[in-house]
Motif scaffolding. Structure first.
Motif, short mmCIF file in Angstrom:
data_model
loop_
_atom_site.label_atom_id
_atom_site.label_comp_id
_atom_site.label_asym_id
_atom_site.label_seq_id
_atom_site.Cartn_x
_atom_site.Cartn_y
_atom_site.Cartn_z
N ASN A 198 0.92 -1.51 -0.01
CA ASN A 198 -0.20 0.29 -0.10
C ASN A 198 1.27 1.12 -0.21
O ASN A 198 1.33 1.70 0.86
CB ASN A 198 -0.74 -0.20 1.15
CG ASN A 198 -2.21 1.09 1.16
OD1 ASN A 198 -1.78 1.75 1.00
ND2 ASN A 198 -3.41 0.98 2.02
N PHE A 199 1.00 1.81 -1.38
CA PHE A 199 1.69 2.99 -1.39
C PHE A 199 1.27 4.25 -1.74
O PHE A 199 -0.19 4.26 -2.44
CB PHE A 199 3.18 2.89 -2.39
CG PHE A 199 3.83 1.66 -2.11
CD1 PHE A 199 4.67 1.76 -0.21
CD2 PHE A 199 4.23 0.86 -2.94
CE1 PHE A 199 5.39 0.82 0.02
CE2 PHE A 199 4.78 -0.46 -1.80
CZ PHE A 199 5.32 -0.34 -1.36
N LYS A 200 1.82 5.56 -2.01
CA LYS A 200 0.71 6.71 -2.43
C LYS A 200 1.66 7.07 -3.81
O LYS A 200 2.59 6.99 -3.65
CB LYS A 200 0.52 8.00 -2.08
CG LYS A 200 -0.10 8.09 -0.17
CD LYS A 200 -1.10 8.06 -0.95
CE LYS A 200 -2.49 8.09 0.93
NZ LYS A 200 -3.52 8.45 0.67
N ASN A 201 1.49 7.14 -5.18
CA ASN A 201 1.75 8.17 -6.19
C ASN A 201 1.66 9.00 -6.70
O ASN A 201 1.55 10.10 -5.27
CB ASN A 201 0.72 7.03 -6.98
CG ASN A 201 -0.48 7.54 -7.57
OD1 ASN A 201 -1.17 9.31 -6.76
ND2 ASN A 201 -1.18 7.69 -8.59
N GLN A 202 2.16 9.67 -7.47
CA GLN A 202 2.21 10.96 -7.73
C GLN A 202 1.17 12.34 -7.47
O GLN A 202 1.60 13.02 -7.67
CB GLN A 202 3.28 11.07 -8.85
CG GLN A 202 2.36 11.03 -10.25
CD GLN A 202 2.46 9.54 -10.72
OE1 GLN A 202 2.70 8.39 -9.55
NE2 GLN A 202 3.15 9.33 -12.18
N LEU A 203 0.49 12.01 -7.42
CA LEU A 203 -0.90 12.15 -7.36
C LEU A 203 -1.76 12.38 -5.83
O LEU A 203 -2.64 12.51 -5.49
CB LEU A 203 -1.89 11.82 -8.42
CG LEU A 203 -1.46 11.67 -9.85
CD1 LEU A 203 -2.58 11.21 -10.44
CD2 LEU A 203 -1.41 13.56 -10.78
N GLY A 204 -0.76 11.47 -5.21
CA GLY A 204 -1.25 11.27 -4.07
C GLY A 204 -2.73 9.90 -3.86
O GLY A 204 -3.06 9.88 -2.85
N ASN A 205 -2.61 9.47 -4.89
CA ASN A 205 -4.41 8.23 -4.53
C ASN A 205 -3.25 6.96 -4.15
O ASN A 205 -1.96 6.77 -4.23
CB ASN A 205 -4.05 8.05 -6.30
CG ASN A 205 -4.86 9.38 -7.03
OD1 ASN A 205 -5.36 10.24 -6.75
ND2 ASN A 205 -4.70 9.24 -8.26
N GLU A 206 -3.83 5.98 -3.60
CA GLU A 206 -3.49 4.95 -3.05
C GLU A 206 -3.15 3.83 -3.37
O GLU A 206 -4.16 3.69 -4.99
CB GLU A 206 -4.44 4.52 -2.03
CG GLU A 206 -4.15 3.21 -0.93
CD GLU A 206 -5.15 2.41 -0.09
OE1 GLU A 206 -4.60 3.22 1.07
OE2 GLU A 206 -6.02 3.05 -0.25
N ILE A 207 -2.04 3.25 -4.24
CA ILE A 207 -1.88 2.46 -4.96
C ILE A 207 -1.35 1.09 -4.10
O ILE A 207 -0.30 0.51 -3.34
CB ILE A 207 -0.19 2.37 -5.78
CG1 ILE A 207 -0.43 4.12 -6.76
CG2 ILE A 207 0.10 1.49 -6.85
CD1 ILE A 207 -1.74 3.54 -7.54
N LEU A 217 4.23 6.36 -10.23
CA LEU A 217 5.83 6.40 -9.21
C LEU A 217 5.84 6.68 -7.57
O LEU A 217 4.25 6.93 -7.23
CB LEU A 217 6.40 8.08 -9.37
CG LEU A 217 6.18 8.61 -10.75
CD1 LEU A 217 7.17 9.75 -11.03
CD2 LEU A 217 7.64 7.11 -12.06
N VAL A 218 5.47 5.77 -7.13
CA VAL A 218 5.33 4.99 -5.96
C VAL A 218 5.92 5.73 -4.35
O VAL A 218 6.98 5.41 -4.63
CB VAL A 218 4.37 4.25 -5.56
CG1 VAL A 218 3.19 3.82 -6.86
CG2 VAL A 218 5.55 3.11 -5.59
N THR A 219 5.43 6.11 -2.95
CA THR A 219 6.46 6.30 -2.23
C THR A 219 6.04 6.22 -0.31
O THR A 219 4.57 5.82 -0.92
CB THR A 219 6.65 7.92 -2.21
OG1 THR A 219 7.20 8.29 -1.12
CG2 THR A 219 5.13 8.73 -2.04
N GLY A 220 6.27 5.53 0.43
CA GLY A 220 5.92 5.37 1.29
C GLY A 220 6.93 4.84 2.50
O GLY A 220 7.13 5.28 2.55
N GLU A 221 6.59 4.03 3.81
CA GLU A 221 7.82 4.05 4.28
C GLU A 221 8.61 3.36 3.88
O GLU A 221 8.12 1.90 3.28
CB GLU A 221 6.15 3.11 5.42
CG GLU A 221 5.56 3.61 6.40
CD GLU A 221 5.56 2.60 6.97
OE1 GLU A 221 5.83 2.28 8.25
OE2 GLU A 221 3.92 2.43 7.67
#
Length: 230
Positions: free
Chosen positions: A74-83, A159-163
């Motif tokens: 569970n990450f967030k992409n470049q639009l802030g959407n959950e991926i 493009l995803v980011t997270g912990e």
């Protein structure tokens, strides 16, 4: 006497030329055979279940159920959407790991991934997934700007980011993307890999490629077309 010596010398050089020609012919045949093998068409891809990327072949449904899959994330992409896994459910996708400030290798990865974006621009079943390995720097806003600079379509290429811990665990345990980790077992090491991983509709790794090599994109393209027929 001199003529006899000339005949002997001439005969020696003829023999050398014949041997050389035969050796060259054998070499040419070997090269030709090698080319045929390397360009041989395949109609099925293996599964990769272990960090050494030894290929496995599915023989029945029960065996396939035990094969390695990318676990839930569970990450967030470049639009802030959950991926999540559900976002990619039913899609074939190519995954990699990068960071936006990388000056060389990551740019090559991005350029080659962009080529895949263009090839499958009109195919919604094909997705691209890039995980930052520097989430403390690569925030949603930074990823969004990076995507705009590189003409990345956020509907196809996430493009995803997270912990950091979760991204690194996924890189090492799910995608087998950190070669040195297998040797050092050092969780504090920075994850950086040139690999692109091809994942099928069920979450199995079906291909691993050197993402900095443009020729590998053609191979990924061929392999995606194989997966689409499964």
């Amino acid at each position: 006497m001199i003529n006899n010596k000339l005949y002997v010398v001439f005969g020696f050089f003829v023999c050398i030329c014949l041997i050389s020609c035969r050796q060259q012919s054998a070499t040419d045949q070997g090269v030709e055979t090698s080319i045929k093998i390397n360009t041989q068409k395949i109609d099925k891809l293996p599964y990769f279940n272990t960090p050494d990327f030894a290929p496995s072949w599915e023989s029945n449904t029960d065996e396939l159920e035990g094969f390695h899959k990318i676990p839930g994330f569970n990450f967030k992409n470049q639009l802030g959407n959950e991926i999540t896994n559900n976002t990619l459910k039913g899609s074939i996708y190519v995954a990699n790991f990068f960071f936006t400030s990388c000056p060389n290798v990551c740019l090559k990865l991005t350029n080659n991934m962009h080529e895949l974006q263009e090839i499958y621009a009109d195919d919604d079943t094909i997705k691209l997934l890039s995980h930052t390995v520097m989430p403390s720097v690569d925030t949603i806003e930074v990823l969004k700007e990076y995507g705009e600079i590189h003409n990345i379509d956020p509907k196809k290429w996430y493009l995803v980011t997270g912990e950091k811990e979760k991204i690194y665990d996924l890189a090492r345990e799910a995608y087998f993307a950190d070669d040195l980790y297998k040797q050092t077992n050092d969780k504090n090491r920075f994850v950086h890999t040139e690999n692109l991983m091809l994942v099928d509709k069920k979450g199995h790794i079906r291909g691993v490629y050197k993402g900095t090599q443009p020729d590998e994109i053609n191979r990924i393209n061929r392999h995606i077309e194989i997966l689409k027929k499964e």
